[in-house]
Design an enzyme around this catalytic site. Structure first.
Site, PDB file in Angstrom:
ATOM      1  N   PRO A  31      -9.501  -8.681  -6.895  1.00  0.00           N
ATOM      2  CA  PRO A  31      -9.279  -8.117  -5.640  1.00  0.00           C
ATOM      3  C   PRO A  31      -8.920  -6.822  -5.478  1.00  0.00           C
ATOM      4  CG  PRO A  31      -7.437  -9.424  -6.388  1.00  0.00           C
ATOM      5  CD  PRO A  31      -8.331  -9.924  -7.438  1.00  0.00           C
ATOM      6  N   GLY A  32      -8.555  -6.203  -6.742  1.00  0.00           N
ATOM      7  CA  GLY A  32      -8.681  -4.798  -6.933  1.00  0.00           C
ATOM      8  C   GLY A  32      -7.064  -4.193  -6.529  1.00  0.00           C
ATOM      9  N   HIS A  33      -6.101  -5.348  -6.289  1.00  0.00           N
ATOM     10  CA  HIS A  33      -4.768  -4.872  -5.980  1.00  0.00           C
ATOM     11  C   HIS A  33      -3.968  -6.201  -5.963  1.00  0.00           C
ATOM     12  CE1 HIS A  33      -5.534  -6.240  -1.799  1.00  0.00           C
ATOM     13  NE2 HIS A  33      -6.412  -5.241  -1.787  1.00  0.00           N
ATOM     14  N   SER A  34      -2.628  -6.274  -5.919  1.00  0.00           N
ATOM     15  CA  SER A  34      -2.078  -7.411  -5.684  1.00  0.00           C
ATOM     16  C   SER A  34      -2.172  -8.104  -4.273  1.00  0.00           C
ATOM     17  CB  SER A  34      -0.512  -7.145  -6.126  1.00  0.00           C
ATOM     18  OG  SER A  34       0.388  -8.254  -5.785  1.00  0.00           O
ATOM     19  N   GLY A  91      -0.242  -2.092  -6.344  1.00  0.00           N
ATOM     20  CA  GLY A  91       0.092  -3.097  -7.653  1.00  0.00           C
ATOM     21  C   GLY A  91      -1.151  -3.500  -8.016  1.00  0.00           C
TER      22      GLY A  91
END
Length: 273
Positions: free
Chosen positions: A160-163, A175
């Site tokens: 997803p590219g980030h948390s 994150g």
């Protein structure tokens, strides 16, 4: 009082005095100049320019840009070609383990990104596959693209590219994605994913799938189907040429036919995101 260039250009556009009016009309006349076309002469000049610039770009591609790119790959098969889009070469960000098959073509503005969440994320590109200009491949664990594909996707990602946890994003300013959110992507052989298509984490796309421009694929797609929409919808089943038996073998060919027999397009037209 002396005027700077900006003030002078404003005065000319407004034609504030007879002097500025003459300057304005002179500039407009110069701007409208056009030489006649002498077709044999200018046709020769065009082909000379085309040949010269092509020769120049190919020289640097062969002796400089392609070898530099290959040095950052784990393996590259014969017949690799990097097409020119203005960047010269393309960067590989992160510790991405890039495996490229034979006779693969990419553009020099393809984006390869390897995340640092897991060690040595892997990207496999099959034989005779073509990656069009501006394709972005973001790899956290593993992405596999099959043989004989034409890929123009804006984004293919296994993460997803980030948390996905809002508290983690607030604490870290974004994150990294959690390990469980990174899910491998597999694109089969003979697929066509054109401009502005998106492929999201955990997706398996069967052989022979054709997507319409702008399609967002977030669930598995059976082989030899046409899909389109946001999210993707199966539009129709595609024909499976008998000649493919000679390419993929009888067993695999029969699996395509079985796949078409065992799913009802009326029940799977609306794929959930």
């Amino acid at each position: 009082m002396k005027r700077n260039w900006r003030e002078f250009s404003v005065a000319v556009r407004r034609r504030e005095t007879p002097f500025y009016d003459r300057v304005y009309r002179l500039a407009k006349w110069i701007r409208g100049l056009s030489l006649p076309c002498v077709k044999p002469v200018h046709s020769f000049l065009y082909w000379e320019w085309t040949f010269r610039t092509s020769l120049w770009h190919n020289f640097w591609r062969i002796v400089y840009y392609e070898p530099m790119f290959k040095s950052q790959c784990v393996s590259v098969g014969p017949g690799f070609r990097m097409e020119y889009a203005g960047n010269g070469t393309t960067r590989i960000a992160g510790d991405l383990q890039l495996h490229i098959g034979s006779h693969v073509t990419i553009f020099d503005n393809t984006i390869f990104t390897g995340l640092k969440v897991l060690k040595k994320p892997k990207l496999h590109i099959g034989d005779n596959t073509y990656l069009g200009p501006g394709v972005w491949l973001s790899v956290g664990r593993e992405i596999t693209i099959g043989r004989n594909c034409a890929i123009g996707s804006t984004l293919i990602t296994d993460n997803p590219g980030h948390s996905m946890n809002i508290l983690s994003r607030l604490e870290s300013g974004g994150g990294s994605p959690a390990i469980e959110d990174i899910r491998p992507v597999k694109i089969g052989d003979f697929c066509w994913l054109p401009l502005n298509t998106y492929v999201y984490p955990g997706v398996t796309i069967g052989d022979g799938v054709v997507a319409l421009a702008g399609t967002h694929i977030s669930q598995d797609i059976p082989p030899f189907c046409m899909v389109g929409g946001q999210p993707a919808k199966i539009i129709r089943k595609l024909s499976i040429p008998k000649e493919l038996i000679e390419v993929v073998g009888k067993e695999r060919y029969e699996s395509y036919l079985e796949s078409h027999r065992t799913f009802d397009i009326s029940n799977v037209t609306n794929l959930k995101p």
